[in-house]
Design a protein around this motif. Structure first.
Motif, PDB file in Angstrom:
ATOM      1  N   VAL A   8      -8.549  -2.169   5.656  1.00  0.00           N
ATOM      2  CA  VAL A   8      -7.413  -2.430   4.776  1.00  0.00           C
ATOM      3  C   VAL A   8      -7.828  -2.100   3.360  1.00  0.00           C
ATOM      4  CG1 VAL A   8      -5.762  -4.141   3.976  1.00  0.00           C
ATOM      5  CG2 VAL A   8      -6.618  -4.231   6.326  1.00  0.00           C
ATOM      6  N   GLU A   9      -7.518  -0.877   2.962  1.00  0.00           N
ATOM      7  CA  GLU A   9      -7.869  -0.413   1.628  1.00  0.00           C
ATOM      8  C   GLU A   9      -6.578  -0.147   0.870  1.00  0.00           C
ATOM      9  OE1 GLU A   9     -11.670   2.318   2.561  1.00  0.00           O
ATOM     10  OE2 GLU A   9      -9.994   2.415   3.943  1.00  0.00           O
ATOM     11  N   THR A  10      -6.419  -0.744  -0.273  1.00  0.00           N
ATOM     12  CA  THR A  10      -5.202  -0.575  -1.052  1.00  0.00           C
ATOM     13  C   THR A  10      -5.528   0.122  -2.363  1.00  0.00           C
ATOM     14  OG1 THR A  10      -5.400  -2.655  -2.241  1.00  0.00           O
ATOM     15  CG2 THR A  10      -4.365  -2.736  -0.063  1.00  0.00           C
ATOM     16  N   ASN A  11      -4.478   0.359  -3.133  1.00  0.00           N
ATOM     17  CA  ASN A  11      -4.662   1.076  -4.389  1.00  0.00           C
ATOM     18  C   ASN A  11      -4.831   0.143  -5.578  1.00  0.00           C
ATOM     19  OD1 ASN A  11      -2.080   0.093  -4.468  1.00  0.00           O
ATOM     20  ND2 ASN A  11      -1.235   1.867  -5.539  1.00  0.00           N
ATOM     21  N   HIS A  59     -12.756   8.348  -1.550  1.00  0.00           N
ATOM     22  CA  HIS A  59     -11.638   7.477  -1.207  1.00  0.00           C
ATOM     23  C   HIS A  59     -10.851   7.077  -2.447  1.00  0.00           C
ATOM     24  CE1 HIS A  59     -14.332   4.248  -2.512  1.00  0.00           C
ATOM     25  NE2 HIS A  59     -13.305   3.420  -2.455  1.00  0.00           N
ATOM     26  N   LEU A  63      -6.825   7.152  -3.032  1.00  0.00           N
ATOM     27  CA  LEU A  63      -6.062   6.017  -3.536  1.00  0.00           C
ATOM     28  C   LEU A  63      -5.230   6.378  -4.764  1.00  0.00           C
ATOM     29  CD1 LEU A  63      -8.633   3.121  -3.102  1.00  0.00           C
ATOM     30  CD2 LEU A  63      -6.455   3.376  -1.924  1.00  0.00           C
ATOM     31  N   ASP A  67      -0.890   5.109  -1.112  1.00  0.00           N
ATOM     32  CA  ASP A  67      -0.896   3.663  -1.299  1.00  0.00           C
ATOM     33  C   ASP A  67      -1.721   2.985  -0.205  1.00  0.00           C
ATOM     34  OD1 ASP A  67      -0.316   1.204  -2.356  1.00  0.00           O
ATOM     35  OD2 ASP A  67       1.641   1.048  -1.383  1.00  0.00           O
ATOM     36  N   GLY A  68      -2.969   3.386  -0.088  1.00  0.00           N
ATOM     37  CA  GLY A  68      -3.868   2.770   0.871  1.00  0.00           C
ATOM     38  C   GLY A  68      -3.973   3.530   2.182  1.00  0.00           C
TER      39      GLY A  68
END
Length: 210
Positions: A8-11, A59, A63, A67-68
């Motif tokens: 779970v990678e977000t901006n 990454h 980003l 948006d992730g």
């Protein structure tokens, strides 16, 4: 095979692309590379870092444009569906303009069952995620319907009402999804073929009705 579980990678904390022509061109370039990687390597272990390696970037750059991880995944899966739809519609376009709805679906079906293995695998995995964890991955399934239904509606006879076109398109989509799932989990090619022929007969009766 383990279920795909993206990081779970977000901006949060990163600048975003402003939508300039140059930024949009770069976003589409990155999306194309990630889409190709997804077609080859599937959804298992997908992450921004894996996507960045495939795109030859970081990454953080991803980003900036997406948006992730889940946004990038959704857009890449949508691009793969576009390939499937384009292949099917190209086959339909080669047929006669006066072809029946049943004939058009018959022509399009091999494009769904005989496509490149990587494409089919990823789209199957995406629908599996939407069913397995709908709270998190509902968008994968919803966007699939948003892509397929307008095409199926367009294949219906033009004199039909919009409500009738929509209802028949929903029936076709549900049936074809069921056949693809049955083909995947049981390998019963003969049974799926029989079910598909029954669908075509139902469409012929529908088109013959006043």
């Amino acid at each position: 095979m383990a279920l795909y579980a993206p990081q779970v990678e977000t901006n949060a904390g990163y600048r975003r692309s402003t939508g300039s022509p140059r930024g949009e061109a770069r976003r589409l370039e990155l999306l194309a590379v990630v889409t190709d990687d997804l077609a080859v390597n599937g959804l298992v272990d997908f992450s921004l870092r894996r996507a960045a390696r495939a795109a030859g970037t970081t990454h953080k750059v991803l980003l900036y444009h997406f948006d992730g991880a889940e946004d990038l995944l959704r857009q890449a899966v949508a691009k793969l569906r576009e390939r499937r739809i384009e292949n099917a519609m190209a086959a339909v376009a080669e047929g006669p303009a006066e072809a029946s709805l049943a004939d058009r679906i018959r022509v399009a079906w091999p494009m769904l069952t005989g496509e490149e293995p990587g494409l089919a695998r990823v789209l199957d995995q995406a629908m599996g995620l939407a069913m397995y964890d709908p709270d998190r991955y509902r968008e994968l399934g919803r966007h699939a319907s948003e892509q397929y239904l307008p095409i199926l509606v367009a294949l219906c006879p033009p004199q039909w009402s919009e409500r009738r076109k929509q209802g028949v398109a929903e029936m076709i989509l549900s049936a074809l999804r069921g056949f693809l799932l049955e083909r995947l989990i049981s390998g019963d090619e003969e049974g799926v073929a029989a079910g598909f022929e029954a669908l075509l007969r139902a469409l012929e009766r529908e088109e013959a009705a006043i």
